[in-house]
Scaffold this motif. Structure first.
Motif, short mmCIF file in Angstrom:
data_model
loop_
_atom_site.label_atom_id
_atom_site.label_comp_id
_atom_site.label_asym_id
_atom_site.label_seq_id
_atom_site.Cartn_x
_atom_site.Cartn_y
_atom_site.Cartn_z
N ALA A 124 46.87 35.79 46.68
CA ALA A 124 47.35 36.66 45.60
C ALA A 124 46.42 37.85 45.53
O ALA A 124 45.28 37.79 45.99
CB ALA A 124 47.34 35.90 44.28
N PHE A 125 46.91 38.94 45.00
CA PHE A 125 46.06 40.11 44.88
C PHE A 125 46.36 40.85 43.60
O PHE A 125 47.42 40.69 43.00
CB PHE A 125 46.22 41.03 46.09
CG PHE A 125 47.50 41.81 46.10
CD1 PHE A 125 47.54 43.10 45.60
CD2 PHE A 125 48.66 41.25 46.60
CE1 PHE A 125 48.73 43.82 45.59
CE2 PHE A 125 49.85 41.97 46.61
CZ PHE A 125 49.89 43.26 46.11
N MET A 126 45.40 41.67 43.22
CA MET A 126 45.62 42.58 42.11
C MET A 126 44.92 43.89 42.42
O MET A 126 43.95 43.92 43.19
CB MET A 126 45.12 42.00 40.80
CG MET A 126 43.66 41.87 40.64
SD MET A 126 43.26 41.30 38.98
CE MET A 126 41.55 40.89 39.18
N ASN A 139 40.79 55.75 41.65
CA ASN A 139 40.53 54.84 42.76
C ASN A 139 40.99 53.45 42.38
O ASN A 139 40.83 53.01 41.25
CB ASN A 139 39.03 54.81 43.09
CG ASN A 139 38.54 56.14 43.60
OD1 ASN A 139 39.21 56.80 44.38
ND2 ASN A 139 37.36 56.54 43.17
N LYS A 140 41.56 52.78 43.35
CA LYS A 140 42.01 51.42 43.14
C LYS A 140 41.15 50.47 43.95
O LYS A 140 40.79 50.75 45.09
CB LYS A 140 43.48 51.25 43.57
CG LYS A 140 44.45 52.18 42.87
CD LYS A 140 44.77 51.70 41.49
CE LYS A 140 45.92 52.46 40.90
NZ LYS A 140 45.58 53.46 39.95
N LEU A 141 40.84 49.35 43.36
CA LEU A 141 40.08 48.30 44.00
C LEU A 141 41.04 47.15 44.25
O LEU A 141 41.74 46.72 43.32
CB LEU A 141 38.94 47.86 43.08
CG LEU A 141 38.06 46.73 43.52
CD1 LEU A 141 37.21 47.18 44.70
CD2 LEU A 141 37.15 46.32 42.37
N VAL A 142 41.11 46.66 45.48
CA VAL A 142 41.99 45.55 45.82
C VAL A 142 41.18 44.25 45.77
O VAL A 142 40.18 44.11 46.47
CB VAL A 142 42.61 45.72 47.23
CG1 VAL A 142 43.50 44.54 47.58
CG2 VAL A 142 43.38 47.03 47.33
N ASN A 199 43.52 48.63 57.70
CA ASN A 199 42.36 49.36 57.16
C ASN A 199 42.36 49.43 55.64
O ASN A 199 41.98 50.44 55.05
CB ASN A 199 42.25 50.76 57.76
CG ASN A 199 41.97 50.72 59.24
OD1 ASN A 199 41.14 49.94 59.70
ND2 ASN A 199 42.68 51.54 60.00
N VAL A 200 42.77 48.34 55.02
CA VAL A 200 42.74 48.25 53.56
C VAL A 200 41.46 47.51 53.17
O VAL A 200 41.24 46.37 53.56
CB VAL A 200 43.97 47.48 53.02
CG1 VAL A 200 43.86 47.26 51.52
CG2 VAL A 200 45.26 48.19 53.39
N GLU A 201 40.62 48.20 52.43
CA GLU A 201 39.39 47.57 51.95
C GLU A 201 39.74 46.65 50.78
O GLU A 201 40.54 47.02 49.92
CB GLU A 201 38.39 48.62 51.51
CG GLU A 201 37.86 49.46 52.65
CD GLU A 201 36.79 50.42 52.18
OE1 GLU A 201 36.02 50.09 51.26
OE2 GLU A 201 36.76 51.53 52.74
N PHE A 202 39.13 45.47 50.75
CA PHE A 202 39.41 44.53 49.68
C PHE A 202 38.18 43.69 49.39
O PHE A 202 37.28 43.58 50.20
CB PHE A 202 40.61 43.64 50.02
CG PHE A 202 40.41 42.75 51.23
CD1 PHE A 202 39.95 41.45 51.09
CD2 PHE A 202 40.68 43.22 52.50
CE1 PHE A 202 39.77 40.63 52.20
CE2 PHE A 202 40.52 42.42 53.62
CZ PHE A 202 40.06 41.11 53.47
#
Length: 65
Positions: free
Chosen positions: A57-59, A3-6, A28-31
């Motif tokens: 910015a994001f990771m 699972n990836k967390l934004v 619908n991208v959870e962040f």
């Protein structure tokens, strides 16, 4: 399953940040939002590692179970 967390770094009053968050929501991208003033130390580390201090910015963080 991995699972990836934004994590999204933003700052108050940034119109580009608002546009980016809207696009994520519409897709619908959870962040998890991190305001760079509230999470200054975390953002400074992010900026040091990436060599960029621009927002938004994001990771992607791999969640461990």
């Amino acid at each position: 399953m991995d699972n990836k967390l934004v994590v999204v770094y933003t700052m108050k009053g940034c119109p580009w940040c608002e546009v980016f968050k809207t696009q994520l929501k519409e897709s619908n991208v959870e962040f998890h939002e991190r305001d760079i003033d509230d999470y200054e130390e975390e953002f400074n580390l992010f900026a040091e590692i990436t060599g960029s201090d621009y927002v938004p910015a994001f990771m992607l963080v791999e969640e461990t179970e």
